[in-house]
Scaffold this active site. Sequence first.
Site, PDB file in Angstrom:
ATOM      1  N   CYS A   1       0.746  -1.163  -0.038  1.00  0.00           N
ATOM      2  CA  CYS A   1      -0.040  -0.030   0.170  1.00  0.00           C
ATOM      3  C   CYS A   1       1.006   1.320  -0.033  1.00  0.00           C
ATOM      4  O   CYS A   1       1.945   1.344   0.216  1.00  0.00           O
ATOM      5  CB  CYS A   1      -0.958   0.126   1.268  1.00  0.00           C
ATOM      6  SG  CYS A   1      -2.041  -1.382   1.419  1.00  0.00           S
TER       7      CYS A   1
ATOM      8  N   ASP B   1      22.952  34.092 -12.399  1.00  0.00           N
ATOM      9  CA  ASP B   1      21.369  34.168 -12.723  1.00  0.00           C
ATOM     10  C   ASP B   1      20.909  35.474 -12.139  1.00  0.00           C
ATOM     11  O   ASP B   1      20.921  35.728 -10.787  1.00  0.00           O
ATOM     12  CB  ASP B   1      20.748  32.964 -12.355  1.00  0.00           C
ATOM     13  CG  ASP B   1      19.053  33.303 -13.051  1.00  0.00           C
ATOM     14  OD1 ASP B   1      18.457  34.173 -12.298  1.00  0.00           O
ATOM     15  OD2 ASP B   1      18.743  32.527 -13.865  1.00  0.00           O
TER      16      ASP B   1
END
Length: 439
Positions: A14, A392
């Site tokens: 499960c 960046d």
Amino acid sequence: MTTYSAVRTTGIYCRPGCGAKPLAENVRTFALPAAAEAAGFRACLRCRPYRVAGPIAVDAPEMVCRAVQLVIAGALDTGTEAGLAARLGLSSRHLRRLFHDHLGTTPDRFARSRRAHFARRLLDDSDLTVAEVAFASGFGSLRQFNRTMTEVFRAAPSELRERRRRADRLAADGGLTVRLPFQAPYDWDAMAAFLGARAVPGVESVRDSVYRRTISLDGDAGVLEVRPGGDDHLLLRAHLPYWEGVIHVVERAGRMVGVDLDVAPAVERFRADPVLGPLVAARPGVRVPGAWGPFEMAVGVVAGDAVGGLVRRYGQPVPGLGFGLTHLFPAAEVLATGDVPEVVRELAARVVAGEVLLDGGDDLSVVPGISADMAARIGLRSGDRDAFPAEDPLLRRALEALGPAEGDWQPWRSLAAAHLIASGRGPVGRRAGGRSAGR
């Protein structure tokens, strides 16, 4: 990290949150469904673990992550474990040992489990015929498909189709719609903003929180759309010339939007960091953006604003699509001989020659004209989990505002960079479809 619980007395495994309550002494745990299946367990019919994300932990060894991405890309559809190992510079025995130690299964079983789980989702969600599902999921024959599905799910594909729940079916007005499951939380706004700011003109767009792009399948054009879905999934709609091998289209799209890794271990560590802690608390669902085509993305980084001109000149036109989509991105073979900037031609030539793979493990300093920061930007979106593109503009602005020093972020600096970049953005849509100098 997700763990799957398997019960010895029932032979069933499960996913977390299932309502079953077995005795603790009867439970075994596994990191992946494939590992539980390799141990002889079958999926629970109540919680249906094949429908949820089963990502690889971000703290898995880099070589394992690279091997997994190659498997997902189809390396074992027609190839062998030996061929995969050779591509990674390993022996077959060492590759199998790495998979066993870190994933609890073998490369072949991992590939077979992913194909079976994807097929089960298509049987539930789509109206494709059983034969179409088989080939869309990467199986080489109906016989192989039937055998694998019976082995994994203890039922034939036709029986599994009859079991599907009414709410599973995804109605599509043209194309094929599938779910891209993720482990919550997931920040689609941050992802769409990142992709929109770096969209290649004519090839990609982000409008009204929907990412769209053109793709090429053996020279034929297709279109993908990714949009918000539910609490545990995005929705991908694919308009393709054929459905064979669509599993790889879906897997690549999932990697592009960062649903393929379990970032929980890194996020937990970042919570105590003085710089990243507040960012993670504010936006815990930020993921590292990937790329549909690593070559396309790399050209966008090194060519900057000139990439739109390259697309218009060398890309195959695709008329009538709308949303600003007009072309396919040109292939490396085309740009390697075109009248293009030298750095683009060098990169394309080395990709064609197989000297640069753009899989997160390249030394891009061998390509003249690619700076260290360009290499970091490419690495960030190519699967290098420790890339940090310090130049960046958005990342630099965030560091200036929050603190100048990098924390102890290795080996997950790519996720750290994604959080810093996201911290400098407003809501998606403000610059959707636009460009940033940082790409």
